[in-house]
Write a protein that holds these residues in place. Structure first.
Motif, PDB file in Angstrom:
ATOM      1  N   ALA A   2     -14.687 -13.917 -43.727  1.00  0.00           N
ATOM      2  CA  ALA A   2     -15.629 -15.033 -43.785  1.00  0.00           C
ATOM      3  C   ALA A   2     -15.178 -16.143 -42.846  1.00  0.00           C
ATOM      4  CB  ALA A   2     -15.714 -15.573 -45.200  1.00  0.00           C
ATOM      5  N   VAL A   3     -16.138 -16.731 -42.175  1.00  0.00           N
ATOM      6  CA  VAL A   3     -15.853 -17.835 -41.270  1.00  0.00           C
ATOM      7  C   VAL A   3     -16.320 -19.116 -41.944  1.00  0.00           C
ATOM      8  CG1 VAL A   3     -16.315 -18.840 -39.021  1.00  0.00           C
ATOM      9  CG2 VAL A   3     -16.139 -16.367 -39.261  1.00  0.00           C
ATOM     10  N   TYR A   4     -15.393 -20.029 -42.131  1.00  0.00           N
ATOM     11  CA  TYR A   4     -15.723 -21.289 -42.775  1.00  0.00           C
ATOM     12  C   TYR A   4     -15.888 -22.380 -41.727  1.00  0.00           C
ATOM     13  CZ  TYR A   4     -14.288 -18.947 -47.025  1.00  0.00           C
ATOM     14  OH  TYR A   4     -14.175 -18.073 -48.058  1.00  0.00           O
ATOM     15  N   ARG A   5     -16.993 -23.109 -41.864  1.00  0.00           N
ATOM     16  CA  ARG A   5     -17.196 -24.242 -40.963  1.00  0.00           C
ATOM     17  C   ARG A   5     -16.819 -25.518 -41.682  1.00  0.00           C
ATOM     18  NH1 ARG A   5     -22.353 -25.435 -38.535  1.00  0.00           N
ATOM     19  NH2 ARG A   5     -23.140 -25.342 -40.641  1.00  0.00           N
ATOM     20  N   LYS A   6     -16.188 -26.413 -40.977  1.00  0.00           N
ATOM     21  CA  LYS A   6     -15.826 -27.687 -41.566  1.00  0.00           C
ATOM     22  C   LYS A   6     -17.100 -28.515 -41.710  1.00  0.00           C
ATOM     23  CE  LYS A   6     -12.607 -31.459 -41.191  1.00  0.00           C
ATOM     24  NZ  LYS A   6     -11.659 -32.175 -40.382  1.00  0.00           N
ATOM     25  N   ARG A   7     -17.322 -29.004 -42.910  1.00  0.00           N
ATOM     26  CA  ARG A   7     -18.509 -29.803 -43.153  1.00  0.00           C
ATOM     27  C   ARG A   7     -18.389 -31.166 -42.504  1.00  0.00           C
ATOM     28  NH1 ARG A   7     -19.917 -29.465 -49.323  1.00  0.00           N
ATOM     29  NH2 ARG A   7     -20.582 -27.317 -49.298  1.00  0.00           N
ATOM     30  N   ILE A   8     -19.481 -31.651 -41.984  1.00  0.00           N
ATOM     31  CA  ILE A   8     -19.508 -32.985 -41.387  1.00  0.00           C
ATOM     32  C   ILE A   8     -19.927 -33.964 -42.477  1.00  0.00           C
ATOM     33  CG2 ILE A   8     -20.545 -34.442 -39.620  1.00  0.00           C
ATOM     34  CD1 ILE A   8     -21.073 -31.771 -38.056  1.00  0.00           C
TER      35      ILE A   8
END
Length: 70
Positions: A2-8
């Motif tokens: 899974a690729v996690y994106r940092k939330r803005i």
């Protein structure tokens, strides 16, 4: 994998949360006047705590309602 994106965060880290900024605080409460949880606002823990304190302070000073009975 899974690729996690940092939330803005909707609030900039340098921006302060103030109880007098009603327009900003209204973005983080529901129609009934409940405070939105951290997972739905996308704020950091520190920002969420400051936001909660600001909302509660604004409620005490009658700037925000405790609950909306519409």
């Amino acid at each position: 994998m899974a690729v996690y994106r940092k939330r803005i965060s909707p609030i900039k880290p340098t921006e302060s949360v103030d109880y007098k900024d009603i327009d900003l605080l209204r973005k983080f409460i529901t129609e009934q006047g409940k405070i939105l949880p951290k997972r739905s606002t996308g704020l950091t823990s520190k920002q969420q705590k400051k936001l909660t304190k600001a909302i509660k302070q604004a409620r005490i000073l009658s700037l925000l309602p405790f609950l909306n009975k519409d």
